[in-house]
Enzyme design. Structure first.
Site, PDB file in Angstrom:
ATOM      1  CG  ASP A 146      -6.532  -8.958 -18.287  1.00 22.70           C
ATOM      2  OD1 ASP A 146      -6.497  -9.274 -19.490  1.00 22.70           O
ATOM      3  OD2 ASP A 146      -7.203  -7.997 -17.858  1.00 22.70           O
ATOM      4  CD  GLU A 147      -9.538 -11.521 -22.288  1.00 22.60           C
ATOM      5  OE1 GLU A 147     -10.626 -12.126 -22.362  1.00 22.60           O
ATOM      6  OE2 GLU A 147      -9.355 -10.381 -22.757  1.00 22.60           O
ATOM      7  CG  ASP A 200     -12.086 -10.981 -17.875  1.00 23.17           C
ATOM      8  OD1 ASP A 200     -10.921 -10.540 -17.811  1.00 23.17           O
ATOM      9  OD2 ASP A 200     -13.038 -10.320 -18.326  1.00 23.17           O
TER      10      ASP A 200
END
EC number: 2.7.7.7
Length: 417
Positions: free
Chosen positions: A112-113, A16
């Site tokens: 973003d993860e 993350d």
């Protein structure tokens, strides 16, 4: 090293990125480091909402989704930058490229993860060593911080990555659940929002332990089948596998826009809906999918939001077809109050080549004219393969790439052109 991995289970990491948009801006412009920075929309278009902010800004009380005026009141020195999605997608691509150096089983969740299954990556080190190496590599190559959760399944890995930010690495095993997960308020559990938490409170479920031991009949009565699924999660049970191909799954495609001003001008509102339909149609075409349900969203000046949908007789993807249904829905359900935001979504998607048109008296004649063409296509595909040729349909590009025109933080479009 193999002895550090389970004989039967899996080892899954959840990576993350920390304050991703703000971190990317700091990596691009190092003079921003250590300063309160926020990424926000254009205040002139009334989209002045904080998308994300640096940890320095958070120390002043600035939070995601906070109105810009409120954030500036808390932090007068707050630096505001508008989103640069091309830059963020480039950084996202770099991050996922690094993850794929450690395992082929990488599943992007958003820009973003993502999850990475390292069960068979023991030659690269222990789980902690691999997580540390990934974190160091992302920081040294991209100058971006991330937190990583290590666990036997996706839910626990996601939960673990949230436990220490920024630049944290957390291991969460099933035996850790009573001590680390159960004491938390149920709303802090991944998958539980405020409305779900309110429903759970009506049956006395306040903590994650309450959820883990809750009566299944009561859970099902307030949350349906999702209640039972959440109980499994609270007990550390999650059977989902890390699936790299899930980036090609689309349940819906939608666009929404906040209007420059509240308006009750019907012509202006319908024009906005038509423009939204054009954007949705373009994205459907990019994905080679069609929708079988059309939904509209209307938010009025009082911020009251309604969504209404209708099943379409035939799959739709063109601007004209989408607008026909969206227009009818809007005129039927709009109460005449000034509107602040409008949205159009195509739902229940299927691939174009799997869509079967339900012929009626109006479409039969035009479809019949194309019968010879379909016969020729069928013969060519039978001889050379079904992907050899198609009628007005681009094949799926199985190599992830990036859409440069959409803010897709909350879905997987960021991986496609």
């Amino acid at each position: 090293m193999n002895s550090l991995y389970p004989k039967n289970g899996r080892v899954i990491l959840h990576v993350d990125m920390n304050s991703f948009y703000a971190s990317v801006e700091m990596a691009f412009d190092p003079s921003l480091k250590g300063k309160p920075l926020a990424i926000a929309g254009n205040p002139k278009e009334r989209k002045g909402i904080i998308v994300t902010c640096s940890y320095e800004a958070r120390s002043f009380g600035v939070k995601t989704t906070m109105p810009l005026w409120e954030a500036r009141k808390l932090c007068p020195d707050l630096i505001i930058k508008t989103p640069n999605f091309d830059r963020y997608r480039a950084a996202s691509r770099g991050m996922f490229d690094i993850l794929r150096q450690y395992s082929e089983l990488v599943e992007p969740v958003s820009i973003d993860e993502g999850y990475i299954d390292i069960t068979d990556s023991y030659e690269k080190g222990s789980p902690l060593e691999i997580a540390s190496s990934i974190q160091h590599q992302i920081k040294s190559q991209l100058d971006l911080p991330c937190s990583i959760g290590i666990a036997p399944n996706k839910f626990l890995a996601k939960t673990a990555s949230d436990m220490k930010k920024p630049m944290g690495i957390t291991v969460l095993r099933k035996r850790d659940i009573p001590g680390k997960l159960w004491p938390l308020p149920v709303i802090e559990m991944h998958g539980v929002g405020s409305k779900t938490a309110e429903k759970l409170e009506t049956i006395g479920v306040v903590t994650c332990k309450d959820l883990a031991t809750a009566n299944e009949i009561q859970l099902k009565s307030v949350l349906g089948i999702n209640g039972l699924r959440l109980k499994e999660r609270a007990n550390g049970i999650d059977r989902r596998v890390v699936d790299p191909d899930s980036i090609y799954d689309y349940k819906s495609v939608g666009n929404s826009t906040t209007l420059p001003r509240d308006t009750a001008n019907q012509s202006e509102l319908l024009s906005t809906i038509e423009k939204l339909c054009a954007k949705v149609s373009q994205r459907l075409h990019q994905k080679d999918v069609v929708g079988t349900t059309v939904q509209i969203m209307i938010r009025d000046k009082y911020r009251k939001t309604i969504t209404r949908s209708r099943k379409t007789e035939n799959p739709v993807s063109t601007k004209e077809d989408l607008f026909q249904h969206a227009r009818q829905l809007f005129l039927k359900h709009w109460n005449g109050d000034p509107v602040r935001l409008l949205g159009v979504t195509a739902q229940d998607l299927m691939e174009k080549n799997e869509a079967t048109e339900q012929l009626d008296l109006f479409s039969y004649e035009s479809a019949a004219k194309e019968e010879p063409l379909y016969n020729v296509l069928s013969q060519l595909q039978e001889k050379f393969g079904k992907d050899a040729i198609s009628k007005g349909v681009r094949g799926k590009d199985k190599k992830p790439s990036y859409d440069t025109k959409q803010d897709t933080s909350f879905n997987k479009d960021f991986l496609r052109d």
